[in-house]
Design a protein around this motif. Structure first.
Motif, mmCIF file in Angstrom:
data_model
loop_
_atom_site.group_PDB
_atom_site.id
_atom_site.type_symbol
_atom_site.label_atom_id
_atom_site.label_comp_id
_atom_site.label_asym_id
_atom_site.label_seq_id
_atom_site.Cartn_x
_atom_site.Cartn_y
_atom_site.Cartn_z
ATOM 1 N N LEU A 13 0.811 -1.219 0.000
ATOM 2 C CA LEU A 13 0.000 0.000 0.000
ATOM 3 C C LEU A 13 0.842 1.267 0.000
ATOM 4 C CD1 LEU A 13 -3.004 -0.695 2.432
ATOM 5 C CD2 LEU A 13 -2.930 -0.885 -0.048
ATOM 6 N N LYS B 44 -9.326 -5.566 -6.249
ATOM 7 C CA LYS B 44 -10.620 -4.886 -6.162
ATOM 8 C C LYS B 44 -11.414 -5.172 -7.425
ATOM 9 C CE LYS B 44 -9.992 -0.727 -3.421
ATOM 10 N NZ LYS B 44 -9.905 0.733 -3.511
ATOM 11 N N LYS B 45 -12.651 -5.575 -7.241
ATOM 12 C CA LYS B 45 -13.495 -5.880 -8.400
ATOM 13 C C LYS B 45 -14.448 -4.725 -8.635
ATOM 14 C CE LYS B 45 -12.994 -10.717 -7.408
ATOM 15 N NZ LYS B 45 -13.625 -12.005 -7.190
ATOM 16 N N PRO B 46 -14.461 -4.190 -9.852
ATOM 17 C CA PRO B 46 -15.318 -3.036 -10.097
ATOM 18 C C PRO B 46 -16.799 -3.399 -9.987
ATOM 19 C CG PRO B 46 -14.334 -3.811 -12.147
ATOM 20 C CD PRO B 46 -13.712 -4.607 -11.045
ATOM 21 N N PRO B 47 -17.618 -2.440 -9.583
ATOM 22 C CA PRO B 47 -19.050 -2.722 -9.407
ATOM 23 C C PRO B 47 -19.780 -2.779 -10.742
ATOM 24 C CG PRO B 47 -18.567 -0.437 -8.806
ATOM 25 C CD PRO B 47 -17.279 -1.065 -9.228
ATOM 26 N N PHE C 234 -7.735 -1.772 -10.116
ATOM 27 C CA PHE C 234 -8.143 -0.804 -9.098
ATOM 28 C C PHE C 234 -7.442 -1.071 -7.774
ATOM 29 C CE2 PHE C 234 -11.583 -0.450 -12.148
ATOM 30 C CZ PHE C 234 -11.806 0.919 -12.171
ATOM 31 N N GLY C 235 -6.280 -1.706 -7.851
ATOM 32 C CA GLY C 235 -5.543 -1.966 -6.626
ATOM 33 C C GLY C 235 -6.102 -3.162 -5.866
ATOM 34 N N THR D 130 -7.687 -4.971 -2.193
ATOM 35 C CA THR D 130 -8.490 -4.747 -0.997
ATOM 36 C C THR D 130 -8.196 -5.877 -0.024
ATOM 37 O OG1 THR D 130 -10.717 -4.409 -0.167
ATOM 38 C CG2 THR D 130 -10.467 -6.017 -1.924
ATOM 39 N N MET D 131 -8.485 -5.644 1.242
ATOM 40 C CA MET D 131 -8.200 -6.682 2.230
ATOM 41 C C MET D 131 -9.480 -7.379 2.652
ATOM 42 S SD MET D 131 -5.312 -4.845 4.538
ATOM 43 C CE MET D 131 -5.929 -3.192 4.342
ATOM 44 N N LYS D 132 -9.464 -8.707 2.554
ATOM 45 C CA LYS D 132 -10.609 -9.499 3.003
ATOM 46 C C LYS D 132 -10.106 -10.425 4.109
ATOM 47 C CE LYS D 132 -13.333 -8.290 -0.544
ATOM 48 N NZ LYS D 132 -14.074 -7.071 -0.265
ATOM 49 N N GLU E 143 -9.945 0.845 5.018
ATOM 50 C CA GLU E 143 -9.050 -0.270 5.304
ATOM 51 C C GLU E 143 -7.688 0.153 5.848
ATOM 52 O OE1 GLU E 143 -8.733 -2.613 1.793
ATOM 53 O OE2 GLU E 143 -10.734 -3.457 2.031
ATOM 54 N N PHE F 91 -8.044 4.436 -7.379
ATOM 55 C CA PHE F 91 -8.436 3.113 -6.877
ATOM 56 C C PHE F 91 -9.904 3.053 -6.459
ATOM 57 C CE2 PHE F 91 -3.829 3.296 -5.953
ATOM 58 C CZ PHE F 91 -3.432 2.230 -6.744
ATOM 59 N N PHE G 220 -14.106 3.605 -7.287
ATOM 60 C CA PHE G 220 -14.981 3.380 -8.430
ATOM 61 C C PHE G 220 -15.887 4.593 -8.641
ATOM 62 C CE2 PHE G 220 -14.405 -0.968 -6.571
ATOM 63 C CZ PHE G 220 -13.512 -1.407 -7.537
ATOM 64 N N GLN H 50 -20.246 0.497 -3.224
ATOM 65 C CA GLN H 50 -19.109 -0.424 -3.138
ATOM 66 C C GLN H 50 -17.801 0.341 -2.988
ATOM 67 O OE1 GLN H 50 -18.976 -3.477 -6.225
ATOM 68 N NE2 GLN H 50 -16.788 -3.773 -5.855
#
Lengths: 345, 129
Positions: free
Chosen positions: A48, A130-133, A252-253, A255-257, B62, B97, B99, B127
């Motif tokens: 990051l 990151k998955k776009p909406p 889109f970079g 994300t943390m899950k 985050e 980053f 949307f 989202q």
């Protein structure tokens, strides 16, 4: 299935907390394997904010995320930790007792570890793209929507659309252009975070008519049976255009899950693992949690707190790894024994 | 998500508001379904911290406020765009980053609550990550 790797400690996550835990464990003759979903050490520091300065590491007036990671790796070198990158810990099974813990740890790459202690240093969880909406995008993932390139051949002769303005987007624009039938780069603005030479190379390709660049975003996709046919480009001016699109790469970079940690039978409080503040152990004996992923009264998500937590967890881990040995507390400044371990004596 | 931790961070690292001056401002968060939630914010804290402390949905945050993740993306109500100020270059980069970035998009960890922001209205996207 590969053979089982036997070790004293498995550390889940190779961020700063996990890395420094190797040092504290090493001083106590405890060997560790680290597993991280990322391709390199450093966790959030390298993923990051590799270039951002950090000002609150004790003794280091200023250090970048990457600099701190490199220094930590150097510091733990004498203890020869084994890294397993690009792997996610999926399963954690308890095989021992409260007095004599033992665990079987399994990764998504099919590796199995037998260990006496597990230290969860997983930060905010595992990093995932990151998955776009875009409605229905899941149906196309891994067939015609990709968040990383595994095989360049998947893109040969295809209409490719890449979304983003960082190094990943630009690198793949440059690398896939020669094989793609057509390539369109879509970004929200006319400025790029990517390396200037990549941006220049991309602009040259645009000027030569070899690729096209569109200002805007992809808002919809069309296709059937996982195969994309077109993407809807919404321009910054509000216009809507259908782009030919058989392969889409959104960048889109990450994300943390929290991911599989939730399934290991540990108590969770708002996606964090409660621990005690004496040894940073979870509700399950032999499983510790340090760094950003744990919680306790007064918790601060600071790297320096992760270091402290690792030191105390290591003390307790020693009792599980060497139940017959008495632990003598020593300082690296004065103990020749510790200095020998560090290779400086 | 980490209500207690943020409370601690604020009291330990945050500046205590001076005597006499207003110490609170009201902020309204409108979620992607249109539900509005109005909460009190401490002057000097950030809009992101205020959201987290009040369990506002659709703010992930985050990275905890380091301007390193773009998961505290909000749309500032047009009436408040001027008062909340301009994006910094770092924030502008991070918005890559997020949307559906619009001219009124901000990362709310970069908006510090001030007395003149009393009444601020922001909308959250469906989202973040």
């Amino acid at each position: 299935m590969s053979e089982t790797i036997e070790t004293d400690v498995v550390i889940v996550g190779a961020g700063p907390a996990g890395l420094f835990a190797v040092f504290e464990l090493g001083l106590l003759d405890i060997r560790a394997h680290l597993i991280d979903i990322l391709p390199r050490a450093g966790g959030q520091c390298s993923e990051l904010y590799p270039e951002k300065p950090i000002y609150d590491i004790p003794g280091l007036p200023v250090v970048t995320g990457l600099g701190l990671t490199d220094d930590l790796l150097k510091q733990i070198e004498p203890f020869h930790p084994t890294f397993h990158f690009n792997e996610m810990v999926e399963t954690l099974e308890s095989k021992g007792t409260a007095e004599k813990p033992s665990f079987i740890v399994g990764t998504d790459a099919g590796k199995t570890f037998k260990t006496k202690v597990v230290i969860v240093a997983a930060g905010g969880g595992s990093f995932q793209p990151k998955k776009p909406p875009i409605a229905g995008i899941e149906a196309f993932e891994q067939k015609s929507v990709f968040y990383a390139v595994r095989r360049v051949e998947d893109f040969r002769g295809k209409d490719v659309v890449i979304v983003g303005g960082g190094d990943s987007a630009l690198d793949w624009t440059l690398n896939l252009q020669p094989v793609a039938k057509s390539l369109t780069l879509v970004h929200r603005r006319d400025a790029f975070r990517a390396a200037p030479h990549s941006v220049k190379a991309m602009q040259d390709l645009v000027a030569a008519g070899k690729i096209s660049f569109k200002l805007g975003q992809v808002t919809d996709v069309k296709g059937a049976d996982g195969e994309l046919a077109s993407a809807m480009l919404k321009g910054n001016d509000g216009s809507e255009t259908q782009l030919p699109c058989e392969r889409l790469m959104p960048f889109f970079g990450l994300t943390m899950k929290l991911g599989p940690v939730a399934n290991w039978g540990l108590n969770l409080h708002e996606n964090l693992i409660p621990v005690d503040t004496e040894k940073f152990e979870t509700n399950h004996p032999g499983i510790f949690a340090i760094g950003d992923i744990n919680t306790y009264p007064g918790k601060l998500k600071l790297i320096l707190c992760g270091f402290h937590e690792g030191a105390l967890a290591a003390q307790r881990a020693h009792r599980y790894v060497y139940p017959e040995r008495k632990l003598l507390f020593q300082y690296t400044t004065s103990s020749t024994n510790l200095q020998k371990k560090l290779g400086v004596s | 998500m980490v209500k207690t931790s943020l409370d601690d961070q604020r009291t330990r690292y945050g500046a205590e508001p001076g005597g006499g001056a207003p110490t609170k401002a009201k902020i309204t968060f409108i979620d992607s379904r249109g539900q509005a939630r109005t909460v009190e914010a401490e002057i000097g804290s950030t809009v992101m911290e205020t959201a987290r402390r009040n369990d506002i949905p659709e703010i992930a945050a985050e990275c905890g406020g380091a301007c390193a993740c773009a998961t505290c993306h909000v749309y500032v109500d047009p009436a408040w765009v001027e008062k909340t100020g301009a994006r910094s270059p770092m924030e502008e980069d991070m918005l890559d980053f997020a949307f559906d970035v619009q001219p009124n998009s901000r990362l709310c960890c970069q908006i510090t609550v001030k007395a003149e922001l009393d009444g601020l209205v922001v909308r959250t996207p469906a989202q973040q990550g």
